[in-house]
Design a protein around this motif. Structure first.
Motif, PDB file in Angstrom:
ATOM      1  N   HIS A  32      18.339 148.282 -31.384  1.00 51.00           N
ATOM      2  CA  HIS A  32      16.964 148.776 -31.252  1.00 51.00           C
ATOM      3  C   HIS A  32      16.667 149.814 -32.336  1.00 51.00           C
ATOM      4  N   ALA A  33      17.582 150.750 -32.532  1.00 56.63           N
ATOM      5  CA  ALA A  33      17.398 151.806 -33.527  1.00 56.63           C
ATOM      6  C   ALA A  33      17.375 151.231 -34.942  1.00 56.63           C
ATOM      7  N   ALA A  34      18.215 150.246 -35.213  1.00 56.53           N
ATOM      8  CA  ALA A  34      18.236 149.629 -36.544  1.00 56.53           C
ATOM      9  C   ALA A  34      16.915 148.924 -36.832  1.00 56.53           C
ATOM     10  N   ALA A  35      16.367 148.252 -35.843  1.00 59.41           N
ATOM     11  CA  ALA A  35      15.075 147.579 -36.027  1.00 59.41           C
ATOM     12  C   ALA A  35      13.963 148.602 -36.254  1.00 59.41           C
ATOM     13  N   ALA A  36      13.983 149.692 -35.491  1.00 62.47           N
ATOM     14  CA  ALA A  36      12.975 150.744 -35.666  1.00 62.47           C
ATOM     15  C   ALA A  36      13.134 151.412 -37.030  1.00 62.47           C
ATOM     16  N   ALA A  37      14.365 151.628 -37.459  1.00 63.36           N
ATOM     17  CA  ALA A  37      14.610 152.259 -38.759  1.00 63.36           C
ATOM     18  C   ALA A  37      13.991 151.440 -39.885  1.00 63.36           C
ATOM     19  N   ALA A  38      14.095 150.138 -39.805  1.00 59.75           N
ATOM     20  CA  ALA A  38      13.501 149.281 -40.840  1.00 59.75           C
ATOM     21  C   ALA A  38      11.993 149.476 -40.906  1.00 59.75           C
ATOM     22  N   VAL A  39      11.364 149.646 -39.746  1.00 57.85           N
ATOM     23  CA  VAL A  39       9.915 149.875 -39.707  1.00 57.85           C
ATOM     24  C   VAL A  39       9.585 151.237 -40.326  1.00 57.85           C
ATOM     25  N   PHE A  40      10.310 152.276 -39.932  1.00 59.67           N
ATOM     26  CA  PHE A  40      10.048 153.611 -40.485  1.00 59.67           C
ATOM     27  C   PHE A  40      10.237 153.623 -42.003  1.00 59.67           C
ATOM     28  N   LYS A  41      11.268 152.953 -42.480  1.00 58.91           N
ATOM     29  CA  LYS A  41      11.515 152.918 -43.926  1.00 58.91           C
ATOM     30  C   LYS A  41      10.414 152.136 -44.643  1.00 58.91           C
ATOM     31  N   GLU A  42       9.914 151.103 -44.009  1.00 60.51           N
ATOM     32  CA  GLU A  42       8.812 150.329 -44.590  1.00 60.51           C
ATOM     33  C   GLU A  42       7.579 151.212 -44.787  1.00 60.51           C
ATOM     34  N   TYR A  43       7.411 152.205 -43.903  1.00 63.60           N
ATOM     35  CA  TYR A  43       6.250 153.088 -43.971  1.00 63.60           C
ATOM     36  C   TYR A  43       6.549 154.421 -44.658  1.00 63.60           C
ATOM     37  N   GLY A  44       7.644 154.483 -45.406  1.00 62.65           N
ATOM     38  CA  GLY A  44       7.855 155.643 -46.262  1.00 62.65           C
ATOM     39  C   GLY A  44       9.038 156.535 -45.966  1.00 62.65           C
ATOM     40  N   ALA A  45       9.744 156.326 -44.862  1.00 64.18           N
ATOM     41  CA  ALA A  45      10.918 157.150 -44.569  1.00 64.18           C
ATOM     42  C   ALA A  45      11.988 156.916 -45.626  1.00 64.18           C
ATOM     43  N   LEU A  46      12.667 157.978 -46.004  1.00 62.95           N
ATOM     44  CA  LEU A  46      13.758 157.863 -46.971  1.00 62.95           C
ATOM     45  C   LEU A  46      15.050 157.418 -46.303  1.00 62.95           C
ATOM     46  N   LYS A 105       6.202 147.187 -25.107  1.00 60.84           N
ATOM     47  CA  LYS A 105       6.073 145.939 -24.340  1.00 60.84           C
ATOM     48  C   LYS A 105       6.837 144.807 -25.025  1.00 60.84           C
ATOM     49  N   ALA A 106       6.797 144.776 -26.344  1.00 59.05           N
ATOM     50  CA  ALA A 106       7.493 143.728 -27.109  1.00 59.05           C
ATOM     51  C   ALA A 106       8.945 144.107 -27.384  1.00 59.05           C
ATOM     52  N   ASN A 107       9.213 145.395 -27.506  1.00 63.44           N
ATOM     53  CA  ASN A 107      10.540 145.885 -27.868  1.00 63.44           C
ATOM     54  C   ASN A 107      10.870 147.082 -26.965  1.00 63.44           C
ATOM     55  N   PRO A 108      11.256 146.820 -25.702  1.00 66.55           N
ATOM     56  CA  PRO A 108      11.479 147.920 -24.755  1.00 66.55           C
ATOM     57  C   PRO A 108      12.570 148.886 -25.231  1.00 66.55           C
ATOM     58  N   MET A 109      12.313 150.164 -25.012  1.00 64.48           N
ATOM     59  CA  MET A 109      13.287 151.188 -25.385  1.00 64.48           C
ATOM     60  C   MET A 109      14.471 151.129 -24.415  1.00 64.48           C
ATOM     61  N   PRO A 110      15.696 151.108 -24.928  1.00 62.53           N
ATOM     62  CA  PRO A 110      16.868 151.036 -24.045  1.00 62.53           C
ATOM     63  C   PRO A 110      17.321 152.418 -23.559  1.00 62.53           C
ATOM     64  N   PHE A 111      16.363 153.264 -23.236  1.00 53.19           N
ATOM     65  CA  PHE A 111      16.633 154.612 -22.739  1.00 53.19           C
ATOM     66  C   PHE A 111      15.406 155.099 -22.000  1.00 53.19           C
ATOM     67  N   ASP A 112      15.544 156.220 -21.316  1.00 51.28           N
ATOM     68  CA  ASP A 112      14.452 156.803 -20.542  1.00 51.28           C
ATOM     69  C   ASP A 112      13.593 157.670 -21.468  1.00 51.28           C
ATOM     70  N   GLY A 113      12.534 157.084 -21.994  1.00 47.14           N
ATOM     71  CA  GLY A 113      11.669 157.744 -22.974  1.00 47.14           C
ATOM     72  C   GLY A 113      11.150 159.116 -22.575  1.00 47.14           C
ATOM     73  N   PRO A 114      10.746 159.320 -21.323  1.00 43.90           N
ATOM     74  CA  PRO A 114      10.238 160.647 -20.959  1.00 43.90           C
ATOM     75  C   PRO A 114      11.249 161.781 -21.115  1.00 43.90           C
TER      76      PRO A 114
END
Length: 127
Positions: A32-46, A105-114
């Motif tokens: 999950h984190a690797a998929a999110a990291a790719a999105v953040f990097k696509e939008y400018g994260a180093l 909804k499409a990519n549920p977080m595997p942790f308790d977000g709150p």
């Protein structure tokens, strides 16, 4: 814009996170984190760094475990995103949060977000 504001726009910026993750879900979280990291990097994260806690002591007054209300079957994850500037972070985070790949909804977080702790930080110095 003042000189100070201009300087801040040119300095690296960090988004930091601490979250409790079910220990049995380590690999699910990593994917999950690797998929999110790719999105953040696509939008400018180093870079995006994810750290699985293996020496996280219990506190008496404060601690990572207390802060996220960690349960016995959970581990603490400490992570951060490095952005080139606050301006890039603001635009990139806005775009990432609107990206359907990060929709819970499409990519549920595997942790308790709150129970996630997060915040943005100016880099004072880096050695």
């Amino acid at each position: 814009m003042t000189q100070q504001q201009q300087d801040q726009q040119q300095q690296p910026y960090i988004d930091g996170f601490v979250v409790p993750v079910p220990t049995a879900q380590r690999e699910v979280y990593r994917r999950h984190a690797a998929a999110a990291a790719a999105v953040f990097k696509e939008y400018g994260a180093l870079s995006v760094v994810e750290c699985w806690g293996d020496d996280v002591p219990e506190g008496k007054l404060t601690s990572f475990t207390m802060a996220v209300q960690r349960k016995s079957e959970e581990s603490v994850v400490f992570s951060w995103i490095l952005w080139p500037s606050r301006a890039v972070r603001d635009a990139g985070m806005k775009s990432a949060m609107a990206d359907p790949r990060l929709d819970p909804k499409a990519n549920p977080m595997p942790f308790d977000g709150p129970r996630m702790i997060f915040g943005g930080f100016e880099v004072m110095f880096s050695a």
